[in-house]
Structures are given as structure tokens and as C-alpha cells.
Design an enzyme around this catalytic site. Structure first.
Site, PDB file in Angstrom:
ATOM      1  N   ASP A  86       0.671  -1.004  -0.089  1.00  0.00           N
ATOM      2  CA  ASP A  86      -0.028   0.047   0.087  1.00  0.00           C
ATOM      3  C   ASP A  86       0.927   1.246   0.081  1.00  0.00           C
ATOM      4  O   ASP A  86       1.707   1.281   0.724  1.00  0.00           O
ATOM      5  CB  ASP A  86      -0.954  -0.186   1.222  1.00  0.00           C
ATOM      6  CG  ASP A  86      -2.040   0.797   1.132  1.00  0.00           C
ATOM      7  OD1 ASP A  86      -2.573   1.473   0.006  1.00  0.00           O
ATOM      8  OD2 ASP A  86      -2.652   1.280   2.382  1.00  0.00           O
ATOM      9  N   GLY A 211      -9.134   5.421   2.815  1.00  0.00           N
ATOM     10  CA  GLY A 211      -9.986   6.446   4.090  1.00  0.00           C
ATOM     11  C   GLY A 211     -11.158   5.894   4.386  1.00  0.00           C
ATOM     12  O   GLY A 211     -12.116   6.704   4.479  1.00  0.00           O
TER      13      GLY A 211
END
Length: 282
Positions: A86, A211
Site C-alpha cells: 500500500d 480512507g
């Protein structure tokens, strides 16, 4: 390599192509040690669901050791598990992910001008595709929740740019900025569903939402139904692990349960999000 050789360790495409076709999302859960890798995989197995394990290059100081451990645990799973690096911010970090056994590389050049983002992402796509791996890029910039008043409204993904970006890079999935932010929010995020619909219709590859934590279950369930196929989660999972410890009596020898209790909180929260994403039983 064939699927048989890989066991159930798969690329992002093998999970997200089906998710896009059938209209659901798959959680991408941040992990940083073997306890929460195991907890995450158990959650997937108990819910009969695919899962993506996210690891940032900074989460574990020994990526070359940790990556192969996580990959081996994924191989032994009965469910499809993707190991995703990531936010690879440098060329070196991305190649460290390749070397460490990751099946997807998320290369983050979202703060660069469009042309430079395209150039660097395409370079990584060429490398990874030659090795049978997949790549996620980001267009628009998902900022920080503690600066949400500014970051939540800036650098949202442009639809025409997104279509051009995917065509020019050959990227397998695209992270978009539609109003969420990384980390804990100050204020409730406003997700631009109209923008999501436009992106879903204009972009041929699966879309990713960074998020996810704190964005609200209703919002996220709607995102999963209306065009998001990969949902990144970190803050909420860690908080659930802590909360499962805080209310326990860990005096005396009960302290031996500290990692098991953390894992339990982590696992149960992932199961909750598998339900919200609509990928249980998939």
C-alpha cells in the site's frame, strides 16, 4: 505461475474483476505483524469472503521477512487473499514489495502532475505485468482526515483525466478521491456519489476508496453497491483491537491474553466490514 502453484494467494485482478462484475466491494485491511494477518485471514474464512491484506512499506521494518510470512499464510487459506503493498511512494519501495512476495503493488504518485504520474505508474505496470503481478494507481489526492476541511474538498478525481490515466498506464485498479481522507476525521466526510457514478461509468477498471475508517457504515455500503470495489481500512481496525483490550481485566496471568484479545477485536471488525461491503459468501 498457475493458480495451483499459488494456492489462494492471488492478484488484485482475480478478486476485483468479479467484484466489479457483481457490484460489491472487498475490504483491504492494513496489517503489520503476523497476529493481525492471522486474524484478518480468519475473518475471511469465517465469512467465506475474499480479502486484501494491505501493508505499507513503513508498517513493518522487515518487509523482506514479513512479506513471505504473510504470503505463506495466504497460500494456506481456503479463501482468495491478495497481498497488497500500500502506498509505495518510491521506485525502491515498490520493488521491495515485488521482492517480498506481494501480488499487487499500489504505486502512489498522486501528488505529482498528471503526465509524471502517468509516466511513473506505467513504468511500474510494465515491470509488474511482466512478472504476473497487478498494479493500483491513484488519481486525485486522498488527503488527511485531521485536515478534512481542506483535504476533503481539494484534488478530487477528474473523470476525463481518470479515463485517460487508465488508458495510458494500463493500471489494473484506480484509487479515486471522492471526499474521504486517511486517518481520523475532524468532521463527518461528505462523499460525492454523483462523482463516483461518473467515474464508475467512465473508467473500465475497478475503483478503490482509501480512507474508509470513520466514513460511516451507510456511506460505505452505498459506495460498495454504487461503484467502489476495494475499500481500504486501517484506523477503525486498530481502534477495535484497542477497545477489545481496554474493558478487560488483564491483571495477573490474564495479561497472557493480550495478543489474542487484540486479534479478536481486529477480526470482529473486519467481519463487520465484510458484511457492509457485500462480499460475504463470495
Amino acid at each position: 505461475s498457475t493458480k495451483e502453484e499459488k494456492g489462494m494467494l492471488v492478484t488484485l485482478n482475480e478478486i476485483l474483476t468479479k467484484a466489479k462484475a457483481e457490484g460489491y466491494a472487498v475490504p483491504a485491511t492494513n496489517v503489520d505483524h503476523d497476529h493481525n494477518v492471522r486474524a484478518a485471514i480468519e475473518a475471511a474464512e469465517e465469512m467465506n469472503s475474499p480479502l486484501i491484506l494491505n501493508m505499507t512499506p513503513t508498517a513493518n521494518p522487515d518487509m523482506e521477512f514479513f512479506g513471505p510470512i504473510a504470503a505463506e499464510m495466504a497460500r494456506r487459506s481456503s479463501q482468495q487473499i491478495c497481498l497488497n503493498l500500500d502506498h509505495g511512494k518510491t521506485f525502491e519501495q515498490c520493488l521491495l514489495g515485488v521482492r517480498s512476495g506481494f501480488t499487487n503493488i499500489m504505486i502512489d504518485r498522486s501528488t505529482l502532475p498528471f503526465e509524471e504520474n502517468v509516466k511513473q505508474v506505467k513504468e511500474m505496470v510494465d515491470i509488474c505485468h511482466a512478472l504476473g503481478l497487478t498494479v493500483e494507481g491513484e488519481l486525485g489526492h486522498v488527503g488527511m482526515g485531521d485536515n478534512y476541511a481542506v483535504d476533503g474538498n481539494q484534488a478530487l478525481t477528474d473523470v476525463k483525466e481518470a479515463a485517460a490515466f487508465v488508458e495510458q498506464t494500463g493500471v489494473d485498479a484506480l484509487a479515486v478521491a471522492i471526499g474521504t481522507a486517511h486517518g481520523a476525521y475532524k468532521g463527518v466526510p461528505k462523499i460525492r456519489f454523483e462523482l463516483l457514478h461518473e467515474l464508475r461509468d467512465a473508467v473500465p477498471v475497478p475503483l478503490v476508496l482509501h480512507g474508509g475508517s470513520g466514513s460511516g457504515d451507510e456511506n460505505l455500503a452505498r459506495c460498495a453497491k454504487e461503484g467502489i470495489n476495494k475499500l481500504n481500512l486501517s484506523n477503525d481496525l486498530k481502534r477495535a483491537a484497542i477497545e477489545n483490550l481496554v474493558n478487560r481485566d488483564l491483571s495477573g496471568n490474564a495479561v497472557d491474553r493480550v495478543y489474542a484479545l487484540q486479534s479478536e477485536g481486529f477480526k470482529n471488525k473486519i467481519k463487520h466490514y465484510i458484511g457492509i461491503c457485500g462480499c460475504a459468501g463470495k
